[in-house]
Design a protein around this motif. Sequence first.
Motif: not given
Length: 420
Positions: A206-211, A217-229, A253-255, A258-263
């Motif tokens: 995911v880290t490579v993908m996000a760059l 950020l979308a994938f972090a949301l997916l993982l958060a939803l999976v955790f909730l499920w 880490i996915a989150g 997702g924020l790494a490049w703007p940073g």
Amino acid sequence: MAERVVSPAPVRLRAEVLDLLRRTPWWLAVLGIWAASRAVTTGIMLSFAARQQASAWTQASPGYLDFSRLWDGHWYYIIAAVGYPGEIPRDDDGRAGENAWAFMPVYPGLVRIGMALTGDFSAQGFALVAVTISIIASAAAALLFFVLMRRWLSHGTALLATTLFCTMPLSPILQVAYAEALHLALLLGALILVLDRHWRTLAVVVTVMALSRPSGLAFALLLALVFLWRWMRRDREPFSIRERLHLGLSTVIAGFAGLAWPGIVALSTGDLLGYTDTELAWRRPYIGDVHLVPFTPWWQGAQWWLGEVRGPIILIIVLLLVAAAFALPAMRAMPIELRLWIIAYGLYLLAVFFPQSSTFRLLVPIVPVLGAVAAGIVSVGRGPLGRVALAALAIGLGIAGQVGWVHIAWWVDAYDWTPP
């Protein structure tokens, strides 16, 4: 003496075809589908290239490689050849201009390595390496897509879904100087890891993908939803503390990815809002200077494209139809993780992207929906001939869509305001 019954020729032919498919290694069948689809797509691209007039990027009637590096391909060439600028270009009013920081580094970085190995840093040398990487990545994506589909579809239906994937209207983007093919291969691999619950490996992918393309950020949301499920179902399905920790860490880490490049852009240029302001520069010709307020771009886009009253109404209707599609049997049969990915990525697009002609390209990451389309064809088709007819129709529509997309978005026609 009983009369001998001879099977009709179509029945025998179907049995022979099915037997051949069963005996063919899955990877060979997928690569065969991929190769055939690339031949079709290449023919479409060459047809348009032959009629292409001189543009800002190429001379008239360019060869395939030159035709493949139009539009954002030139930005990737700039990055691969000379790198990113030291600051965000701004006009006298402080407005950011379009610049290379809008494009993430993994794909042009790989191209840069390839150009260094070949010793050719010309535009032609860039196109050769960039297209080669995209084609290899598209083959990997086709293989990974089939593997993903086999998690919930039969062998034959997964092959049909893979054929739809290889011939989809946006298929040409997988063999040009764009990062989409590489990103898609990484995304499909990440989704497989989610289904198989390999959380530690997932964090790296995911880290490579996000760059590669905006998606962390979308994938972090997916993982958060999976955790909730998983948490809601912990009484019916084990969800150990160890797995909670691994999944939670992967989400974090996915989150951050997702924020790494703007940073990175902020640190590299000393411009805190450099990345978001750069992205906003691309929508300025449509709606002027605006601030990035989440979930407003699509409303603004609907008003700009379709009218201040009619636009939002049509947008709401489309969103309701999309939501209703999740109730279809073929969609309900899809693994919950894939449905949650479609929801997460859809919310991400609604939050930050402005709808215009490149929106079609931005929808490519929801390709798991093609599995539901294939399942629907198999379930709706009446008998083998009916299913073949529906499959042929879907494939034909995909190829026709390629022609339409290349004409609208890729081919440069005089003053062109429909970038891919």
